[in-house]
Each structure stands twice: as structure tokens, then as C-alpha cells.
Design an enzyme around this catalytic site. Structure first.
Site, PDB file in Angstrom:
ATOM      1  N   SER A   1      13.320  80.518  67.288  1.00  8.21           N
ATOM      2  CA  SER A   1      12.293  79.724  66.615  1.00  8.21           C
ATOM      3  C   SER A   1      11.768  80.437  65.379  1.00  8.21           C
ATOM      4  CB  SER A   1      11.128  79.437  67.564  1.00  8.21           C
ATOM      5  OG  SER A   1      11.540  78.625  68.640  1.00  8.21           O
TER       6      SER A   1
ATOM      7  N   GLY B   1       0.971  63.015  67.958  1.00  3.39           N
ATOM      8  CA  GLY B   1       2.111  63.353  68.795  1.00  3.39           C
ATOM      9  C   GLY B   1       1.965  64.748  69.383  1.00  3.39           C
TER      10      GLY B   1
ATOM     11  N   ALA C   1       6.534  78.089  72.591  1.00  3.94           N
ATOM     12  CA  ALA C   1       7.008  77.385  73.784  1.00  3.94           C
ATOM     13  C   ALA C   1       7.243  75.901  73.553  1.00  3.94           C
ATOM     14  CB  ALA C   1       6.012  77.573  74.932  1.00  3.94           C
TER      15      ALA C   1
ATOM     16  N   GLN D   1      10.670  69.966  73.492  1.00  3.27           N
ATOM     17  CA  GLN D   1      11.576  69.259  72.593  1.00  3.27           C
ATOM     18  C   GLN D   1      12.985  69.187  73.173  1.00  3.27           C
ATOM     19  OE1 GLN D   1      10.726  71.821  69.285  1.00  3.27           O
ATOM     20  NE2 GLN D   1       9.252  70.399  68.384  1.00  3.27           N
TER      21      GLN D   1
ATOM     22  N   THR E   1      14.223  68.298  65.530  1.00  6.73           N
ATOM     23  CA  THR E   1      12.829  68.725  65.458  1.00  6.73           C
ATOM     24  C   THR E   1      12.489  69.075  64.013  1.00  6.73           C
ATOM     25  OG1 THR E   1      13.138  71.118  65.714  1.00  6.73           O
ATOM     26  CG2 THR E   1      13.213  69.782  67.722  1.00  6.73           C
ATOM     27  N   CYS E   2      11.278  69.566  63.813  1.00  6.79           N
ATOM     28  CA  CYS E   2      10.867  69.966  62.468  1.00  6.79           C
ATOM     29  C   CYS E   2      11.755  71.072  61.917  1.00  6.79           C
ATOM     30  CB  CYS E   2       9.422  70.460  62.478  1.00  6.79           C
ATOM     31  SG  CYS E   2       8.211  69.203  62.927  1.00  6.79           S
ATOM     32  N   ASN E   3      12.247  71.925  62.802  1.00  5.35           N
ATOM     33  CA  ASN E   3      12.938  73.131  62.355  1.00  5.35           C
ATOM     34  C   ASN E   3      14.432  73.156  62.627  1.00  5.35           C
ATOM     35  OD1 ASN E   3      10.631  74.407  61.350  1.00  5.35           O
ATOM     36  ND2 ASN E   3      10.044  75.083  63.394  1.00  5.35           N
TER      37      ASN E   3
END
Length: 455
Positions: free
Chosen positions: A109, A192, A115, A120, A49-51
Site C-alpha cells: 500500500s 462511502g 487495513a 477492498q 481502488t484509488c491506488n
């Protein structure tokens, strides 16, 4: 099989490093196949994911599994092992279960409580299932993680305390614009999951008009229609930029979409009196070229800035409540896992008993050929009933005892008493000394000693 998590996140790696580690959806099947092709890895789920980029794996050994996973990550991402190790953390068995549940609940997170991570994780599990790289252990882990995440959001106020990444980023944007978002024109680049969340949040906050652009025009049109926004062709990106105050960039493009050249041209047609052009870059790899932040009249909020500026702690009571849920669910999962570990021993014992019955019935048939078929069947049924009754209580009890902390000893005693041949694995919670194989450099300071279970 034991559970091992190897990964990097915004906690241990800057966005530039996460960009290099990110695995594109099109590359996931190959990466998953490479993981389970390794000698120590039997199951794998890859979350990108992005993180965060994380591998959840069922392994036959800690050191071998760690070496296999690091080797595949280095191969799949092109990141040299030494550079890779600088940003990795490692969680093993109980700590791995806890980490998975904390991720699913949003406790890990950037913006605590968001959430989106649930979707993901679900996507990552579906990719792995489609690639046939999940088995009993990871299937159960992912299913329970998703359930625990939903439970945390339904039973606590973490949804109120923790915002989505988009909501938090837009909160920063209001500070930079020195006003709320009402009637502020906005553009969302990407259609997306994150782009959809951007359009929804902008609409909820009263921003407008909101435009949506995407390389796939059909998706942009569908998303725009859902929220009363306007779809614009990607070819009109520069022109649209000059008319908005806020941009949410969240594509999956391999290269920057908002380059210095594109933004410079847009600024030339934009009135300075509008205030700064705020670009929220929520993509990995980045959608906003690094040099754009140096342009006058532009404010860029990227993931690194989010990590530094966002107050990502929910109310203490909500966080504590979710932590208690996680602790309870981790114990329950470990109980299940210990029970699952004893299952092969119980099966081996019953198999041994069945073999003994078969042999003895064969001997009886040789000694008493005068018995009729009905008599032999009756004897067989009687013997089987006796054996099953004798085994029932001890096998039920050993399952119960094995589910308790330290319960692995009971299965071991059963194997010793009956001389059962069952493949051995280290018991749940047994933490090996961390000695990384020679093929992979020692893990850096970001890595976790599995005995600590640290975050």
C-alpha cells in the site's frame, strides 16, 4: 490452471493513468464476464481502488492469458493497449501468490500497513463470486489472502507503524495548517468507505464541527449521526466550503466534484485569516479539478502528492515480521496448490482401477453364471478392498511428495507408469519466457519479468 496477476498501481502509474484504468462498480460484472469469456482465462477477480487496478486470473497459459487480460482491460477502460502497457506489472504463479499476500497485508500500500485494502479485496471477491467468475483457485487465493492480511494485523505492530491513507493525509494537513486539527472545521464529501474513514479519523483527532455531504442524502445523514457530525445537502457544497479549513473528498463520482468554479466561489466568502483551505483528494477519478491547486489560498493533497510526501515505511521490525508471515504463507499456499495439481492424476489412477475391477467382475459373471448374487457381491467387495488398500499408500505418498518443491515430477511419473490421460499444465513455479502476443504491445519498464518476482 496457473495464477496470473496483471495490474497497475500508484507505484507504476500516476493518478491520471489510474483514473483512466479504474473500473466503476457498475461496470465490474461486464468486465468480469468479458475476462472469463476469453479462451485462456477461466477465473477472474478484478480489484479497482484509488491506488490500484489489478486482475487476478486463473489461466491455461501465460502468454495467452496475458494477451486476453490486456485486451479486456483496453476494451473496458478505453485505454489504448500501448498506453496501457506502459504502466502494467505482471506476476505469475509463485510471484502472483506473494503479490496477493503483500497486497492483503498492506505491505504494497501507499501507506504501508493500512487495513482498508482488506475490505477492498473482500468487496472485489464478492463481486467476482456474484458474477460467477471464481473457481477453486481464486476462491482459495482470496480466502487465504484475507486470512493472511488479518493475521499480519493481529500478530504484528504494523497497525501502529502504518497509518490509513486518511490518517496520513490529515497528518500532512496539520503541517500545512501549522496546527493540530483540534476545533478545525472540516467537511467530508462522500459517504462511502473512504468517506466513513475520513469522518471517523477527523472525529478521533478532535476536528470540528465536522460536516458530511453526499449525493445520496440518506447515507450522509446516517454517517453523520454515527459520529456526531452534521449532514448538509450537496446543494450547499459551496456555502459549506467557505466555512471549513479541511475537506476530505472521497466520492465515486465520474467527474470532479470540487471544480475550480465551485472552490473560487467558496474562497470569495472565506476569510483569508483562516489560513489555507486544505483539500484532501483521495478519490479515483479525482474529486478535485486539477486547476484548483493553482488557486491562491488552496492546498491540494492528492494521491500523487501522497506518494511523494508520505513516509510509508513501518518500523523495520514490524515490516520484517510481516514479510516473514507472507513468506511462510506463500510456501503453504504453494504446497496446497501443488497438492491440488496432483489431484486429477490420483483421480485418474483410481478411475483406471475402478474400470479394471468393473471389467474383471463382468468377465467373472460370464465365466461363472452359477454364482449367487451374494457370492458375486462378496467377490466384488473383496476385490474393491484389495484395490483400495493397494492404492492407498502410493496415492497418499504422491500427494505428500507433490506438495514439496519440485514435487510435480511425481505426478508426472505416476501418469507415465500407468499411462494416464490427464490434461497437462506447466508445473507451479515454472516461469515461461515473457513474449507478449502480437495483439498486445510489449510491456514497458513497469512490467515485471515473472522470473524475478519483483515489486
Amino acid at each position: 490452471m496457473k495464477l496470473l496477476v496483471v495490474g497497475a498501481s500508484y507505484r507504476t502509474a500516476p493518478v491520471a493513468a489510474l483514473e483512466r484504468l479504474a473500473v466503476a462498480p457498475a461496470d465490474l460484472p461486464h468486465a468480469l464476464a468479458r475476462l472469463v469469456a476469453q479462451p485462456y482465462v477461466s477465473e477472474a477477480v478484478l480489484v479497482s481502488t484509488c491506488n490500484r487496478v489489478e486482475v487476478y486470473a486463473a489461466v491455461s497459459g501465460f502468454h495467452g492469458g496475458l494477451g486476453d487480460i490486456c485486451a479486456v482491460l483496453a476494451e473496458s477502460t478505453g485505454v489504448p493497449p500501448a498506453a496501457l502497457a506502459d504502466h502494467l506489472y505482471v506476476h505469475f504463479d509463485a510471484a502472483a501468490v506473494k503479490h496477493a499476500f503483500r497486497v492483503a497485508t498492506g505491505l504494497d500500500s501507499m501507506v504501508v500497513g493500512e487495513a482498508q485494502i482488506l475490505g477492498q479485496l473482500r468487496d472485489a471477491y464478492h463481486w467476482a463470486s456474484g458474477a460467477d467468475t471464481t473457481g477453486r483457485l481464486l476462491h482459495e487465493l482470496m480466502q487465504q489472502a484475507l486470512r493472511v492480511g488479518k493475521r499480519a494485523h493481529s500478530e504484528t505492530g504494523i497497525d501502529r507503524a502504518g497509518q490509513s491513507v486518511v490518517t496520513a493525509a490529515l497528518g500532512l494537513a496539520t503541517e500545512l495548517l501549522n496546527s493540530d486539527l483540534a476545533a478545525r472545521p472540516a467537511l467530508v464529501v462522500g459517504a462511502g468507505a473512504m468517506g466513513s474513514l475520513g469522518v471517523a479519523t477527523l472525529s478521533r483527532l478532535g476536528a470540528g464541527p465536522v460536516a458530511v455531504t453526499n449525493r445520496g442524502a440518506d447515507r450522509a445523514v446516517r454517517l453523520a449521526e454515527s459520529y456526531g457530525a452534521t449532514a448538509v445537502p450537496i446543494a450547499d457544497l459551496t456555502a459549506t466550503l467557505s466555512t471549513v479549513d479541511i475537506v476530505v473528498a472521497a466520492t465515486a463520482a465520474p467527474e470532479a466534484v470540487l471544480t475550480r468554479e465551485v472552490v473560487t466561489r467558496a474562497l470569495a466568502d472565506r476569510k483569508p485569516s483562516r489560513g489555507p483551505l486544505v483539500l484532501l483528494d483521495l478519490a479515483v477519478p479525482r474529486d478535485v479539478e486539477p486547476g484548483v491547486a493553482d488557486l491562491p489560498g488552496v492546498q491540494v493533497i492528492d494521491i500523487d502528492r501522497m506518494a511523494a510526501l508520505v513516509a510509508n515505511g513501518p518500523a523495520a521490525a514490524d515490516a520484517a515480521a510481516v514479510e516473514r508471515i507472507v513468506a511462510t504463507e506463500v510456501d503453504a499456499f504453494l504446497n496446497w496448490l501443488r497438492g491440488a495439481d496432483v489431484a486429477p492424476t490420483v483421480a485418474a489412477l483410481r478411475g483406471r482401477a475402478d474400470n479394471v475391477v468393473t471389467v474383471e467382475l463382468g468377465r467373472l459373471a460370464q465365466r461363472r453364471p452359477d454364482l449367487t448374487d451374494d457370492q458375486r457381491d462378496e467377490v466384488a467387495r473383496t476385490v474393491h478392498r484389495v484395490v483400495q488398500r493397494l492404492l492407498h499408500q502410493p496415492t497418499v505418498r504422491v500427494r505428500q511428495l507433490a506438495a514439496e518443491p519440485g514435487g510435480d515430477q511425481y505426478a508426472a511419473l505416476l501418469r507415465e507408469l500407468f499411462d494416464l490421460e490427464v490434461p497437462q499444465t506447466s508445473p507451479v513455479g515454472t516461469v515461461p519466457e515473457v513474449v507478449v502476443p502480437e495483439a498486445v504491445p510489449p510491456l514497458g519498464g513497469a512490467a515485471e519479468d515473472p522470473s524475478t518476482g519483483g515489486q
